[in-house]
Design a protein around this motif. Structure first.
Motif, PDB file in Angstrom:
ATOM      1  N   ASP A 116     -55.073 -18.620  26.400  1.00 52.59           N
ATOM      2  CA  ASP A 116     -54.069 -17.861  25.657  1.00 52.59           C
ATOM      3  C   ASP A 116     -52.907 -17.519  26.586  1.00 52.59           C
ATOM      4  O   ASP A 116     -52.951 -16.533  27.317  1.00 52.59           O
ATOM      5  N   PRO A 117     -51.860 -18.336  26.568  1.00 51.73           N
ATOM      6  CA  PRO A 117     -50.730 -18.081  27.462  1.00 51.73           C
ATOM      7  C   PRO A 117     -49.711 -17.128  26.839  1.00 51.73           C
ATOM      8  O   PRO A 117     -48.678 -16.878  27.445  1.00 51.73           O
ATOM      9  N   TYR A 118     -49.993 -16.599  25.631  1.00 53.43           N
ATOM     10  CA  TYR A 118     -48.955 -15.898  24.886  1.00 53.43           C
ATOM     11  C   TYR A 118     -48.932 -14.382  25.100  1.00 53.43           C
ATOM     12  O   TYR A 118     -47.916 -13.750  24.944  1.00 53.43           O
ATOM     13  N   HIS A 119     -50.074 -13.799  25.410  1.00 51.58           N
ATOM     14  CA  HIS A 119     -50.135 -12.341  25.361  1.00 51.58           C
ATOM     15  C   HIS A 119     -50.112 -11.635  26.705  1.00 51.58           C
ATOM     16  O   HIS A 119     -49.751 -10.480  26.783  1.00 51.58           O
ATOM     17  N   SER A 120     -50.536 -12.314  27.755  1.00 54.70           N
ATOM     18  CA  SER A 120     -50.619 -11.631  29.043  1.00 54.70           C
ATOM     19  C   SER A 120     -50.358 -12.647  30.146  1.00 54.70           C
ATOM     20  O   SER A 120     -50.511 -13.852  29.956  1.00 54.70           O
ATOM     21  N   LEU A 121     -49.941 -12.144  31.301  1.00 51.24           N
ATOM     22  CA  LEU A 121     -49.704 -13.040  32.428  1.00 51.24           C
ATOM     23  C   LEU A 121     -50.799 -12.847  33.485  1.00 51.24           C
ATOM     24  O   LEU A 121     -50.691 -13.316  34.601  1.00 51.24           O
ATOM     25  N   GLU A 122     -51.853 -12.135  33.113  1.00 51.45           N
ATOM     26  CA  GLU A 122     -52.906 -11.845  34.072  1.00 51.45           C
ATOM     27  C   GLU A 122     -54.233 -11.776  33.340  1.00 51.45           C
ATOM     28  O   GLU A 122     -54.313 -11.204  32.254  1.00 51.45           O
ATOM     29  N   VAL A 123     -55.290 -12.371  33.928  1.00 47.32           N
ATOM     30  CA  VAL A 123     -56.594 -12.330  33.278  1.00 47.32           C
ATOM     31  C   VAL A 123     -57.675 -12.304  34.354  1.00 47.32           C
ATOM     32  O   VAL A 123     -57.488 -12.860  35.438  1.00 47.32           O
TER      33      VAL A 123
ATOM     34  N   GLU B  72     -61.555 -18.070  31.034  1.00 47.35           N
ATOM     35  CA  GLU B  72     -60.381 -17.734  30.242  1.00 47.35           C
ATOM     36  C   GLU B  72     -59.163 -17.871  31.150  1.00 47.35           C
ATOM     37  O   GLU B  72     -59.251 -17.560  32.341  1.00 47.35           O
ATOM     38  N   THR B  73     -58.037 -18.324  30.615  1.00 42.76           N
ATOM     39  CA  THR B  73     -56.841 -18.376  31.455  1.00 42.76           C
ATOM     40  C   THR B  73     -55.580 -18.112  30.647  1.00 42.76           C
ATOM     41  O   THR B  73     -55.516 -18.437  29.450  1.00 42.76           O
ATOM     42  N   CYS B  74     -54.592 -17.488  31.297  1.00 42.10           N
ATOM     43  CA  CYS B  74     -53.320 -17.218  30.642  1.00 42.10           C
ATOM     44  C   CYS B  74     -52.254 -18.193  31.131  1.00 42.10           C
ATOM     45  O   CYS B  74     -51.092 -18.072  30.791  1.00 42.10           O
ATOM     46  N   PHE B  75     -52.646 -19.178  31.962  1.00 39.47           N
ATOM     47  CA  PHE B  75     -51.695 -20.177  32.450  1.00 39.47           C
ATOM     48  C   PHE B  75     -51.379 -21.171  31.338  1.00 39.47           C
ATOM     49  O   PHE B  75     -52.277 -21.657  30.662  1.00 39.47           O
ATOM     50  N   TYR B  76     -50.105 -21.463  31.182  1.00 34.75           N
ATOM     51  CA  TYR B  76     -49.709 -22.469  30.192  1.00 34.75           C
ATOM     52  C   TYR B  76     -49.958 -23.862  30.772  1.00 34.75           C
ATOM     53  O   TYR B  76     -49.667 -24.116  31.940  1.00 34.75           O
ATOM     54  N   VAL B  77     -50.504 -24.766  29.950  1.00 36.21           N
ATOM     55  CA  VAL B  77     -50.760 -26.132  30.398  1.00 36.21           C
ATOM     56  C   VAL B  77     -49.706 -27.047  29.781  1.00 36.21           C
ATOM     57  O   VAL B  77     -49.463 -26.966  28.576  1.00 36.21           O
TER      58      VAL B  77
END
Ligand SMILES: [Zn+2]
Ligand SMILES: [Zn+2]
Length: 918
Positions: free
Chosen positions: A487-494, A523-528
């Motif tokens: 989920d790259p949309y809601h947070s920049l840290e996980v 889980e990751t917030c990095f956009y691929v």
């Protein structure tokens, strides 16, 4: 018996039958490039676009579907390349007709419809049809009596034509685990004349036998189990039907021909080749392999390019390049040495373009790419083939049979000769190529040059490591059934535990500083990277003690549910199981978001100002810039560019909110969303609209965006140009990048102003004035040069005028002078010698001699003519000339005879005097 139908009619009747008789929804073929599945190089079966439905991770709005899917089998496990051209039935590209039930109807209905279509609609005689059902040769799985019974009751079916076969022929599995089930095949007995082993001792024609009399027409797969392990099957609650019938095959059966290349799907291309070669029918038959290869490969290349796969060095693009080059080489074997593939492909477009409109839409791109690739190949191929022939001769003289892999790789890297062509040529001489060695050499090259991208893997090799790790994690409950949550949309840290560390393709338990590793988190917030937006970078650090840090430089998504961070250990010793915090580089990400939203605004503005035809054809969204390719037939004018830039900035200043909604694909399209051609969309799509009250931008997009357009700051276009025929590219910067650009330019402008000792606003006028001044100065210099030459000439006149029987004659060459200067000099001569004067001047301009000659007026009365003299001297130099009696000009070709020409003038004067003495 059967009606005469064209291939296109047969395809359409299949689809119509399932729509009208059986309530199916027609689903257009998905792209040859499988969306979101990096384990597959190409879509190779109809089920690829429905795979997630069978796996239960995706739902569709329909439960019955019918389609005709574009397929390629040219790489990986399913690779038919070797057989293409050698026989009548194998293809790199083909179409697969299929009907599908997702938890809806089952065996009884599927079998009855198949029978009705084949025997009633298409009129195949029931007594020639056979059906096969599953009987386990191992004994674990129940026999499929349900299918067998359904076959036996079909009208006209001979019960003895229902046969049982084991796992190899009649059991289908997606992978080692997952959905599977028995299948049932329909075979057509084409009669004894179709047997290619007639009269061979011990041969009997039979279903699943070894001759060409029985043709497998249609495979009906009944998915009813989920395989958990090699011995463990569990029944599925929702049972599915997946059928597949090769279009080329059913067309060959219904058109009653013994080769797919004789059907009207492929024979038009064969005819074009024959027209190009000028072969007789007998010659065409004698060269049938090249004909088939060219036909097959042209069709495949046209469909690939239409789906955006152009020739290149890596992966899919390599395959496209390879088949074009292979077709070109087979063409040269039958005397086609000029680019010819576009003529064959044009026929493909004409015959397939109605059903597959992407071919028509991309016609010029397809034809251009083919021609360019053929020309590129022709430039190097001769050298490559000559080198290969030498190598093969050496091998043979040494009694060897296998060409080393490094040599084959060298031929590819240096001459662009794909492995597949090297192998073709070697095989023609009964030699082999060490293919494992080729791949090794390719890997080494990649390591040495660091050019991972230039010669990347052909795909899918590294996925297995992750699959093992993920299945292990899922068993231990550390990872959900959908795999990694992204989920790259809601947070920049996980935060989460390190599930796996992979180094050099191997799973490791801990790493040390300097290691290049791949890290799997639940889980990751990095956009691929996807949809043109490049991957995030950032860090992964330990959440507690001991401390460690990994710099994340890239992301990869090797398969659905697998999202992997790629990075380098900066400090400490990360271990699997450590609690970790993943942080996206926030500033970089904000730059990317500004650029992404700006591409949507740009897309809107392009269509507004250039027209609806200006559609997105590709994009790159990076932190420092954005790139947007679009269809437009000509260069965008400066005035249009200014309007586009101004329009985007107006919408930035409007500070519109971005509305992001998830909705069914069909609804989004109906509401006017722009879907990108060639992109695969799920049933539920992410819809981004901008503008109130009516949105002016409406796109399907999975990228990350700013909240309000004002966040973009400013948008500046940095370039506009052409990337391919009919495709333009705009590059632009926003936000920080735009500010930096403005700052850089403003600094340069200030420097210029300082140098000009003026204010920045005054620089254009001041520069203009300076340029004019410079121009004047140049003119003055030229003027002074010619005056200097004249004065030197005047001096020379005093010394070198000869007297030929009373006529003052001057001849000479003036280096670097043009005809104008020479004419001025003859005036000077005539001022000094107003009577009885002849002058001939020569000069050289770009290797060509020029002459100017003048004669005083009094001599004209005595038969002298300047034009005649000009001709007289120029003719021996391959030139000609003419002019007035007193002034003439001539040019020649051969400057080496200049001196000789000048030396002949006294003779000419004498000849004139001889006629009429003074
Ligand atoms: Zn036979
Ligand atoms: Zn987008």
């Amino acid at each position: 018996m059967t009606r005469k139908l064209t291939g296109a009619q047969i395809r359409q009747e299949f689809i119509d039958f399932f729509i009208h008789q059986a309530g199916h929804t027609f689903v257009p073929s998905s792209s040859l490039v499988p969306g979101g599945d990096q384990t597959l190089l190409f879509t190779n079966a109809g089920m690829v676009q429905f795979k997630d439905v069978f796996l239960g991770t995706d739902k569709r709005l329909y439960t019955r579907a019918v389609n005709s899917q574009k397929c390629m089998r040219v790489a990986g496990k399913h690779n038919d390349l070797d057989d293409v051209g050698r026989d009548d039935t194998h293809h790199t590209f083909f179409e697969m007709l299929g009907n599908w039930s997702f938890g809806d109807y089952y065996k009884k209905e599927a079998i009855a419809w198949a029978w009705e279509l084949l025997t009633v609609v298409w009129g195949l005689p029931p007594q020639q049809l056979w059906a096969t059902c599953f009987r386990d040769d191992i004994g674990d799985v129940p026999q499929d009596d349900e299918a067998a019974e359904a076959w036996r009751v079909q009208p006209g079916m001979d019960p003895s034509h229902v046969l049982f076969f084991g796992r190899k022929d009649n059991f289908w599995e997606m992978a080692e685990t997952g959905p599977c089930g028995p299948c049932s095949e329909i075979h057509l007995d084409r009669g004894p004349k179709y047997c290619n082993r007639q009269g061979q001792p011990g041969h009997t024609c039979r279903v699943n036998g070894d001759c060409t009399r029985f043709l497998e027409l249609w495979n009906l797969v009944f998915i009813q189990y989920n395989r958990r392990s090699p011995t463990e099957l569990e029944p599925l609650l929702a049972k599915h039907v997946d059928t597949g019938m090769g279009l080329e095959r059913i067309v060959s059966a219904l058109q009653d021909v013994d080769s797919n290349y004789k059907t009207d799907l492929l024979s038009p291309m064969m005819d074009v080749i024959q027209r190009l070669t000028g072969h007789s029918d007998a010659e065409r038959l004698a060269n049938i392999t090249p004909y088939r290869v060219i036909t097959d490969h042209s069709r495949a290349a046209a469909f690939l390019i239409a789906d955006g796969v152009v020739p290149g060095n890596v992966g899919r693009n390599y395959v496209c390049r390879m088949i074009i080059r292979r077709a070109a080489r087979f063409g040269s074997k039958i005397g086609l040495n000029e680019p010819f593939l576009s003529a064959v492909a044009d026929e493909v477009i004409a015959h397939y373009g109605d059903f597959y409109p992407e071919l028509k839409r991309n016609r010029s791109i397809i034809l251009d790419n083919l021609k360019r690739e053929e020309i590129r190949f022709q430039r190097t191929v001769e050298g490559g083939v000559a080198k290969l022939e030498n190598l093969l001769n050496q091998l043979k003289s040494q009694g060897e049979r296998v060409l080393p892999g490094e040599e084959a790789f060298d031929l590819y890297a240096t001459y662009g000769l794909p492995l597949e062509i090297t192998r073709d040529i070697a095989r023609e001489q009964n030699l082999e190529v060490d293919e494992a060695g080729f791949r090794l050499a390719m890997d080494q090259h990649r390591l040495v040059s660091g050019a991972g991208e230039a010669f990347g893997p052909l795909g899918g090799e590294e996925v297995d490591v992750y699959r093992v790790v993920m299945e292990d994690m899922q068993k231990r409950g550390l990872l959900g059934p959908q795999g990694v949550v992204n989920d790259p949309y809601h947070s920049l840290e996980v935060e989460g535990p390190v599930l796996a560390l992979v180094k050099d393709g191997r799973s490791i338990s801990n790493a040390k500083p300097g290691d290049r590793v791949e890290i799997l988190l639940p889980e990751t917030c990095f956009y691929v990277e996807s949809g043109g937006q490049i991957s995030d970078t950032g860090t992964i650090t330990s959440a507690g003690k001991p401390e460690w840090e990994i710099q994340v430089v890239d992301m990869s998504k090797p398969a659905a549910g697998m999202v992997v961070h790629i990075g380098e250990v900066r400090s400490g010793q990360p271990k699997t199981g450590d609690q970790a915090i993943a942080r996206v580089d926030a500033q970089r990400r904000r730059d990317i978001m500004r650029n992404h939203t700006a591409t949507h605004l740009l897309h809107h503005e392009l269509r507004l100002i250039l027209g609806e035809h200006a559609r997105q054809a590709g994009s790159l969204v990076a932190p420092d810039r954005l790139r947007f390719d679009f269809t437009h037939p000509e260069a965008v004018t400066t005035e249009q560019l200014e309007r586009i830039e101004a329009g985007v900035n107006r919408n930035i200043q409007g500070n519109y909110r971005l509305n992001i909604a998830f909705k069914p694909l069909q609804q989004a399209i109906t509401e006017g969303a722009t879907a990108l051609f060639g992109e695969k969309y799920g049933e539920i799509v992410r819809n981004i609209t901008i503008g109130e009250p009516e949105p002016f931008s409406n796109e399907l997009c999975g990228g990350t965006h700013v909240d309000e357009t004002g966040d973009i700051g400013i948008f500046l276009i940095t370039s506009e140009g052409s990337v391919a025929a009919g495709i333009r590219r705009i590059e632009a910067v926003t936000g920080r990048g735009a500010y930096e650009l403005v700052q850089r330019r403003s600094r340069a402008l200030k420097q210029v102003a300082n140098l000009l000792v003026t204010a920045p606003e005054e620089t254009p006028a001041k520069t203009q004035a300076l340029l004019e001044e410079l121009d004047n100065a140049r003119k003055q210099i030229a003027d002074m040069r010619s005056r200097l030459a004249a004065s030197n000439f005047t001096l020379d006149l005093g010394n070198n005028v000869q007297n030929i029987s009373g006529v003052h004659m001057y001849t000479g060459t003036v280096a670097g002078a043009d005809a104008d200067t020479l004419r001025q000099m003859t005036d000077l001569f005539r001022q000094q010698y107003p009577t009885k004067g002849v002058i001939l001047l020569a000069s050289e301009s770009e290797g060509h001699p020029i002459f100017v000659t003048a004669i005083t007026q009094d001599l004209v009365g005595s038969g002298f003519h300047a034009g005649e003299l000009a001709k007289f001297v120029a003719q021996p130099l391959g030139g000609s000339g003419g002019g007035r009696p007193t002034l003439a000009q001539a040019g020649g070709k051969d400057a080496s005879k200049l001196e000789e020409a000048l030396a002949s003038v006294p003779d000419w004067i004498q000849s004139k005097l001889g006629k009429k003495p003074l």
